[in-house]
Design a protein around this motif. Structure first.
Motif, PDB file in Angstrom:
ATOM      1  N   MET A 141       0.847  -1.190   0.000  1.00  0.00           N
ATOM      2  CA  MET A 141       0.000   0.000   0.000  1.00  0.00           C
ATOM      3  C   MET A 141       0.887   1.245   0.000  1.00  0.00           C
ATOM      4  SD  MET A 141      -3.380  -0.799   0.319  1.00  0.00           S
ATOM      5  CE  MET A 141      -4.196   0.320   1.423  1.00  0.00           C
ATOM      6  N   HIS A 142       0.267   2.405   0.281  1.00  0.00           N
ATOM      7  CA  HIS A 142       0.988   3.671   0.259  1.00  0.00           C
ATOM      8  C   HIS A 142       2.169   3.698   1.225  1.00  0.00           C
ATOM      9  CE1 HIS A 142      -2.639   5.844  -1.547  1.00  0.00           C
ATOM     10  NE2 HIS A 142      -1.634   6.117  -2.335  1.00  0.00           N
ATOM     11  N   ARG A 143       1.969   3.128   2.413  1.00  0.00           N
ATOM     12  CA  ARG A 143       2.938   3.315   3.478  1.00  0.00           C
ATOM     13  C   ARG A 143       3.892   2.146   3.613  1.00  0.00           C
ATOM     14  NH1 ARG A 143      -0.231   7.426   4.824  1.00  0.00           N
ATOM     15  NH2 ARG A 143      -2.196   6.320   4.560  1.00  0.00           N
ATOM     16  N   ASN A 144       4.203   1.504   2.502  1.00  0.00           N
ATOM     17  CA  ASN A 144       5.039   0.305   2.550  1.00  0.00           C
ATOM     18  C   ASN A 144       6.324   0.454   1.756  1.00  0.00           C
ATOM     19  OD1 ASN A 144       1.917  -1.306   2.422  1.00  0.00           O
ATOM     20  ND2 ASN A 144       3.243  -1.357   4.218  1.00  0.00           N
ATOM     21  N   LEU A 145       6.970   1.597   1.916  1.00  0.00           N
ATOM     22  CA  LEU A 145       8.260   1.824   1.245  1.00  0.00           C
ATOM     23  C   LEU A 145       9.251   0.715   1.578  1.00  0.00           C
ATOM     24  CD1 LEU A 145      10.328   3.488  -0.342  1.00  0.00           C
ATOM     25  CD2 LEU A 145      10.653   4.904   1.707  1.00  0.00           C
ATOM     26  N   GLY A 146       9.170   0.185   2.803  1.00  0.00           N
ATOM     27  CA  GLY A 146      10.088  -0.876   3.213  1.00  0.00           C
ATOM     28  C   GLY A 146       9.992  -2.127   2.378  1.00  0.00           C
ATOM     29  N   VAL A 147       8.842  -2.355   1.741  1.00  0.00           N
ATOM     30  CA  VAL A 147       8.715  -3.492   0.827  1.00  0.00           C
ATOM     31  C   VAL A 147       9.658  -3.298  -0.357  1.00  0.00           C
ATOM     32  CG1 VAL A 147       7.177  -4.656  -0.812  1.00  0.00           C
ATOM     33  CG2 VAL A 147       6.353  -4.056   1.487  1.00  0.00           C
ATOM     34  N   PHE A 148       9.656  -2.115  -0.911  1.00  0.00           N
ATOM     35  CA  PHE A 148      10.463  -1.827  -2.105  1.00  0.00           C
ATOM     36  C   PHE A 148      11.955  -1.817  -1.784  1.00  0.00           C
ATOM     37  CE2 PHE A 148       6.248  -0.122  -2.648  1.00  0.00           C
ATOM     38  CZ  PHE A 148       5.914  -0.433  -3.953  1.00  0.00           C
ATOM     39  N   THR A 149      12.321  -1.187  -0.679  1.00  0.00           N
ATOM     40  CA  THR A 149      13.748  -1.132  -0.330  1.00  0.00           C
ATOM     41  C   THR A 149      14.261  -2.497   0.100  1.00  0.00           C
ATOM     42  OG1 THR A 149      13.149  -0.389   1.910  1.00  0.00           O
ATOM     43  CG2 THR A 149      13.699   1.303   0.282  1.00  0.00           C
ATOM     44  N   SER A 150      13.431  -3.282   0.769  1.00  0.00           N
ATOM     45  CA  SER A 150      13.873  -4.612   1.199  1.00  0.00           C
ATOM     46  C   SER A 150      13.985  -5.573   0.023  1.00  0.00           C
ATOM     47  CB  SER A 150      12.905  -5.188   2.238  1.00  0.00           C
ATOM     48  OG  SER A 150      12.899  -4.405   3.416  1.00  0.00           O
ATOM     49  N   CYS A 159      -2.454  -9.005   5.365  1.00  0.00           N
ATOM     50  CA  CYS A 159      -1.767  -8.196   6.372  1.00  0.00           C
ATOM     51  C   CYS A 159      -2.507  -6.879   6.593  1.00  0.00           C
ATOM     52  CB  CYS A 159      -0.336  -7.901   5.936  1.00  0.00           C
ATOM     53  SG  CYS A 159       0.656  -9.382   5.605  1.00  0.00           S
ATOM     54  N   ILE A 160      -3.092  -6.725   7.769  1.00  0.00           N
ATOM     55  CA  ILE A 160      -3.785  -5.487   8.103  1.00  0.00           C
ATOM     56  C   ILE A 160      -2.853  -4.598   8.929  1.00  0.00           C
ATOM     57  CG2 ILE A 160      -5.774  -4.424   9.229  1.00  0.00           C
ATOM     58  CD1 ILE A 160      -7.198  -7.136   9.033  1.00  0.00           C
ATOM     59  N   GLU A 161      -2.542  -3.432   8.408  1.00  0.00           N
ATOM     60  CA  GLU A 161      -1.782  -2.451   9.187  1.00  0.00           C
ATOM     61  C   GLU A 161      -2.793  -1.580   9.936  1.00  0.00           C
ATOM     62  OE1 GLU A 161       2.254  -1.239   7.084  1.00  0.00           O
ATOM     63  OE2 GLU A 161       0.559  -0.924   5.762  1.00  0.00           O
ATOM     64  N   ASN A 162      -3.057  -1.925  11.155  1.00  0.00           N
ATOM     65  CA  ASN A 162      -4.015  -1.167  11.952  1.00  0.00           C
ATOM     66  C   ASN A 162      -3.281   0.007  12.589  1.00  0.00           C
ATOM     67  OD1 ASN A 162      -5.995  -0.159  13.631  1.00  0.00           O
ATOM     68  ND2 ASN A 162      -6.694  -2.171  14.308  1.00  0.00           N
ATOM     69  N   ASN A 163      -3.312   1.146  11.875  1.00  0.00           N
ATOM     70  CA  ASN A 163      -2.522   2.302  12.317  1.00  0.00           C
ATOM     71  C   ASN A 163      -3.370   3.414  12.919  1.00  0.00           C
ATOM     72  OD1 ASN A 163      -3.688   3.585  10.100  1.00  0.00           O
ATOM     73  ND2 ASN A 163      -1.846   3.421   8.821  1.00  0.00           N
ATOM     74  N   GLY A 164      -4.580   3.072  13.337  1.00  0.00           N
ATOM     75  CA  GLY A 164      -5.351   4.011  14.137  1.00  0.00           C
ATOM     76  C   GLY A 164      -6.328   4.889  13.404  1.00  0.00           C
ATOM     77  N   TYR A 165      -5.995   5.269  12.173  1.00  0.00           N
ATOM     78  CA  TYR A 165      -6.853   6.229  11.460  1.00  0.00           C
ATOM     79  C   TYR A 165      -6.940   5.895   9.975  1.00  0.00           C
ATOM     80  CZ  TYR A 165      -6.999   9.415  15.456  1.00  0.00           C
ATOM     81  OH  TYR A 165      -7.225   9.967  16.694  1.00  0.00           O
ATOM     82  N   GLY A 166      -8.154   5.989   9.411  1.00  0.00           N
ATOM     83  CA  GLY A 166      -8.363   5.995   7.976  1.00  0.00           C
ATOM     84  C   GLY A 166      -8.534   7.447   7.570  1.00  0.00           C
ATOM     85  N   SER A 219      -6.003   3.360  -6.024  1.00  0.00           N
ATOM     86  CA  SER A 219      -6.567   4.182  -4.956  1.00  0.00           C
ATOM     87  C   SER A 219      -7.837   3.601  -4.356  1.00  0.00           C
ATOM     88  CB  SER A 219      -6.848   5.599  -5.473  1.00  0.00           C
ATOM     89  OG  SER A 219      -5.642   6.255  -5.770  1.00  0.00           O
ATOM     90  N   HIS A 220      -8.479   2.695  -5.062  1.00  0.00           N
ATOM     91  CA  HIS A 220      -9.716   2.101  -4.562  1.00  0.00           C
ATOM     92  C   HIS A 220      -9.453   1.006  -3.526  1.00  0.00           C
ATOM     93  CE1 HIS A 220     -10.422   3.930  -8.437  1.00  0.00           C
ATOM     94  NE2 HIS A 220     -11.689   4.034  -8.153  1.00  0.00           N
ATOM     95  N   LEU A 221      -8.186   0.714  -3.283  1.00  0.00           N
ATOM     96  CA  LEU A 221      -7.725  -0.151  -2.195  1.00  0.00           C
ATOM     97  C   LEU A 221      -8.184  -1.605  -2.315  1.00  0.00           C
ATOM     98  CD1 LEU A 221      -8.305   2.247   0.865  1.00  0.00           C
ATOM     99  CD2 LEU A 221      -6.334   2.127  -0.659  1.00  0.00           C
ATOM    100  N   PHE A 248      -1.301  -6.294   1.547  1.00  0.00           N
ATOM    101  CA  PHE A 248      -1.496  -5.326   2.623  1.00  0.00           C
ATOM    102  C   PHE A 248      -2.815  -4.577   2.466  1.00  0.00           C
ATOM    103  CE2 PHE A 248       3.019  -6.002   2.867  1.00  0.00           C
ATOM    104  CZ  PHE A 248       3.351  -5.782   4.191  1.00  0.00           C
ATOM    105  N   THR A 249      -3.397  -4.223   3.585  1.00  0.00           N
ATOM    106  CA  THR A 249      -4.496  -3.277   3.622  1.00  0.00           C
ATOM    107  C   THR A 249      -4.439  -2.555   4.958  1.00  0.00           C
ATOM    108  OG1 THR A 249      -6.883  -2.981   3.289  1.00  0.00           O
ATOM    109  CG2 THR A 249      -6.224  -4.861   4.619  1.00  0.00           C
ATOM    110  N   GLY A 250      -5.120  -1.438   5.032  1.00  0.00           N
ATOM    111  CA  GLY A 250      -5.217  -0.736   6.300  1.00  0.00           C
ATOM    112  C   GLY A 250      -6.500  -1.096   7.008  1.00  0.00           C
ATOM    113  N   GLU A 251      -6.624  -0.643   8.265  1.00  0.00           N
ATOM    114  CA  GLU A 251      -7.850  -0.960   8.992  1.00  0.00           C
ATOM    115  C   GLU A 251      -9.061  -0.324   8.319  1.00  0.00           C
ATOM    116  OE1 GLU A 251      -7.237   2.984   9.926  1.00  0.00           O
ATOM    117  OE2 GLU A 251      -5.753   1.394  10.135  1.00  0.00           O
ATOM    118  N   GLY A 252      -8.871   0.828   7.653  1.00  0.00           N
ATOM    119  CA  GLY A 252      -9.976   1.456   6.931  1.00  0.00           C
ATOM    120  C   GLY A 252     -10.419   0.615   5.756  1.00  0.00           C
ATOM    121  N   GLY A 253      -9.465   0.014   5.059  1.00  0.00           N
ATOM    122  CA  GLY A 253      -9.773  -0.803   3.891  1.00  0.00           C
ATOM    123  C   GLY A 253     -10.574  -2.041   4.224  1.00  0.00           C
ATOM    124  N   THR A 254     -10.532  -2.475   5.495  1.00  0.00           N
ATOM    125  CA  THR A 254     -11.296  -3.664   5.867  1.00  0.00           C
ATOM    126  C   THR A 254     -12.794  -3.400   5.892  1.00  0.00           C
ATOM    127  OG1 THR A 254     -11.198  -3.226   8.254  1.00  0.00           O
ATOM    128  CG2 THR A 254      -9.369  -4.469   7.287  1.00  0.00           C
TER     129      THR A 254
END
Length: 668
Positions: free
Chosen positions: A78-87, A184-191, A128-130, A156-162
């Motif tokens: 998803m958007h916040r997964n730069l570590g996937v690309f660098t790893s 993999c749900i990244e539950n980061n508190g806010y959608g 963008s439609h997740l 990956f998805t966020g908690e909002g995407g669920t």
């Protein structure tokens, strides 16, 4: 990046069986995306990049999951997964070019940020439609299972995407089919600004797995050792025993949804709590406490990464901006397809329209070993129209698959099969139901090749049309929804011979094809059709009757209505064109017919406003104006939903008005 060398690690790490070398490797992998992000935030303020979705505070999830997977296993970030690309060691200069919209980026300037994929690194980017990417992960995992590859797919998805229906649909398919997918749900508190309390009511999103009959785990998303170790263990288990697993990573988004959003809506005490749990700073302190990382090692590592960032930024900055070349842009909308004509022998049989469709499906299954059929009730039952009857026995359940009622996830699964180098057919039980799968068709299948050179080798069969008393939800002819969308091919035959040859071509074409089949024609139209396999080219209309008085341009069931009207009116000089292919459209035959007669009627079963008939009329008006002896006339159905009762349906359809319209054009 703030580091307090006097603080102790707040996160409780257990190094488990990891060596010092492994721990340092994890730290370097964590540090790299953090330093890149800090640099990007500076460039954003300088106007060097247009947008940024920060993953600061969440790096342990991307890095841990990616490190736990094998390099040849797909990840859908998803958007916040730069570590996937660098790893995955994606070249930084290409990443920087991507974010600057330059040619060396993965989308050649056609899309921004993380909206891209790369087969070289087995990464499939988001849209963008997740939600649709969850179904795509199902398709990739299905391919692994069918090929017996003992691999898994992580998405990956966020908690909002669920909260999206696609989440439910994808998990349900994965569960029913025992697909090796790690959700993999990244539950980061806010959608964006909406907190979890307004997104769902269950205590943990992991609890939802019970409803799908799958395992789930809750993992501290800020603890890199826990993420890496637990995911490694689960991944090994999935490879040996293919099945889906749901992982909920508890973390927090330390910056705005994107930088322009800010974080003013987040309570200060909550920000401070999670700031203390920073995954990079805490792991760094742990390594120092364990005498694994020294100050000199840290400084050297930071300097090395920063030097890599700066050198690759320089390379990206020196790259010239993209320039628009219409030919190049148009050529990339579809994957190149060189049509190969397959001729048939002279042995024919008189069969129905529906039999021709069934023959094409069977013969294409025989020809393409990687072709998988999916749809509601298509296996044992043979489909509601019995087109796939007998195929289960011949090709087996792996290739002829009943699906749950979840059109969007099935279309996504088809896309995933294509990403894995396979072919897929989706049968919409009725073409009307495609609205439940509209998003992945028009936003994923249609745009993927243009965006990052990934074709969608998918055929979607669309039983459609009125005249059978099926009412508003089983009678639409909705081809105009799709002829408007660049990246889709739309075929609509009227005769058994055309249907078989064009459907065979659709299965050969590596691009997404919507194949419309009028239900009224299934058992009412017969024709001599070759027994063996053959193909017909897209984009070529059929001139059914030659004449010099008027030209009628139409397709589907309307062709037969036109033929009937011509016979009843004893008209010998009508030029009748059956389009067959709506996208690509045979403009040459249309224009030639208009110039030949000077009078044109465009006939469609669709309602006129916004229909393909309107587009054809515009083409003729723009290119043939000086040849016309009358205004281009159009005839279609009434501007209303399709009614059920026979008298009402007949009043809705244009058939009864056709003779009058033809005479009006002749008399003009």
């Amino acid at each position: 990046m703030h580091r307090d060398s006097t603080m102790n690690s707040i996160i409780k790490f257990d190094r488990k069986n990891l060596s010092s070398v492994q721990l340092l490797d994890l730290y370097a992998a964590l540090l790299k995306p953090r330093l890149i992000e800090e640099k990007m935030l500076i460039l954003l303020r300088q106007g060097k990049i247009s947008k940024w979705f920060s993953g600061i505070g969440q790096e342990a999830i991307s890095v841990g999951v990616t490190k736990a997977l094998n390099p040849d296993e797909y990840i859908l970030p998803m958007h916040r997964n730069l570590g996937v690309f660098t790893s995955r060691n994606v070249p930084l200069d290409r990443l920087f070019s991507q974010w600057q919209g330059k040619q060396n980026g993965f989308t050649k300037g056609r899309d921004r940020s993380f909206h891209f994929g790369t087969q070289d690194y087995k990464i499939v980017g988001m849209i963008s439609h997740l939600g649709p990417q969850l179904g795509v992960a199902d398709g990739i995992a299905l391919a692994h299972k069918l090929k017996n590859e003992h691999k898994l797919t992580a998405v990956f998805t966020g908690e909002g995407g669920t909260s999206e229906g696609d989440f439910h649909k994808a998990l349900n398919i994965a569960s029913v089919w025992d697909l090796p997918v790690m959700f993999c749900i990244e539950n980061n508190g806010y959608g964006l600004s909406t907190p979890t309390t307004e997104q769902y009511r269950c205590n943990h999103l992991a609890d939802r797995a019970k409803g799908y009959g799958m395992q789930s785990y809750i993992i501290d998303g800020n603890n890199i050792i826990d993420v890496y170790s637990k995911v490694s263990e689960i991944a090994k288990s999935i490879r040996g025993n293919p099945r889906p697993v749901l992982l909920e990573f508890k973390t927090f988004r330390m910056r705005g949804h994107e930088e322009a959003s800010g974080t003013k809506y987040v309570p200060e005490d909550l920000m401070q709590f999670w700031a203390q749990k920073d995954p990079v700073n805490n792991f760094q302190q742990f390594l120092k406490e364990e005498k694994i990382l020294t100050e000199d090692q840290e400084s050297q590592l930071i300097n090395t990464i920063k030097a890599e960032i700066n050198s690759n930024l320089k390379k990206a900055n020196e790259e010239t901006p993209v320039e628009f070349d219409e030919t190049n842009e148009l050529n990339d909308v579809f994957q190149k397809f060189v049509y190969q004509s397959v001729k048939h022998n002279k042995k024919t049989e008189n069969i129905r329209f529906i039999d021709a469709i069934a023959q094409a499906v069977r013969q294409s299954m025989q020809r393409h070993n990687s072709l998988v059929l999916m749809g509601q009730d298509i296996a044992e039952y043979g489909g509601v129209f019995k087109i796939t009857e007998g195929l289960l026995k011949e090709f087996g359940k792996d290739r002829v698959r009943n699906t749950p009622i979840c059109e969007s996830a099935v279309v996504g699964t088809a896309m995933g099969l294509s990403i894995s180098g396979m072919k897929a057919m989706v049968e919409m039980q009725f073409g009307d139901f495609v609205s439940s799968g509209f998003n992945p068709i028009v936003n994923y299948l249609a745009k993927s090749n243009y965006r990052w050179n990934q074709n969608a080798d998918v055929v979607i069969r669309m039983p459609c049309g009125a005249g059978v008393g099926a009412g508003p939800f089983h009678s639409q002819t909705n081809e105009a929804w799709f002829t408007k969308v660049p990246g889709l091919k739309v075929i609509y035959p009227a005769f058994p011979y055309d249907a078989k040859g064009l459907l065979n071509t659709a299965f050969n074409d590596p691009n997404p094809v919507l194949f419309f089949e009028h239900k009224l024609l299934y058992r009412s139209i017969r024709q001599e059709v070759p027994l063996d396999y053959y193909t017909l080219a897209f984009g070529k209309a059929s001139v059914i009757r030659e004449g010099k008085s008027i030209t009628i341009i139409t397709y589907g069931a309307c062709v037969h209505w036109a033929l009937e009207a011509i016979e009843d009116m004893e008209l010998n000089e009508v030029n009748l064109i059956d389009l067959r292919s709506l996208q690509p459209l045979d403009r040459e035959t249309i224009i030639r017919g208009a110039k030949k007669t000077g009078k044109v009627l465009v006939l469609t079963e669709d309602s006129i406003f916004g229909s393909l008939a309107s587009e054809i009329s515009a083409i003729i008006s723009e290119t043939c104006f000086e040849y016309l002896d009358a205004p281009v006339m159009r005839l279609g159905s009434a501007e209303m939903p399709i009614p059920f009762a026979t008298a009402l349906e007949e009043g809705y359809l244009p058939k009864k008005k056709l003779k009058e319209k033809i005479q009006q054009l002749i008399d003009y």
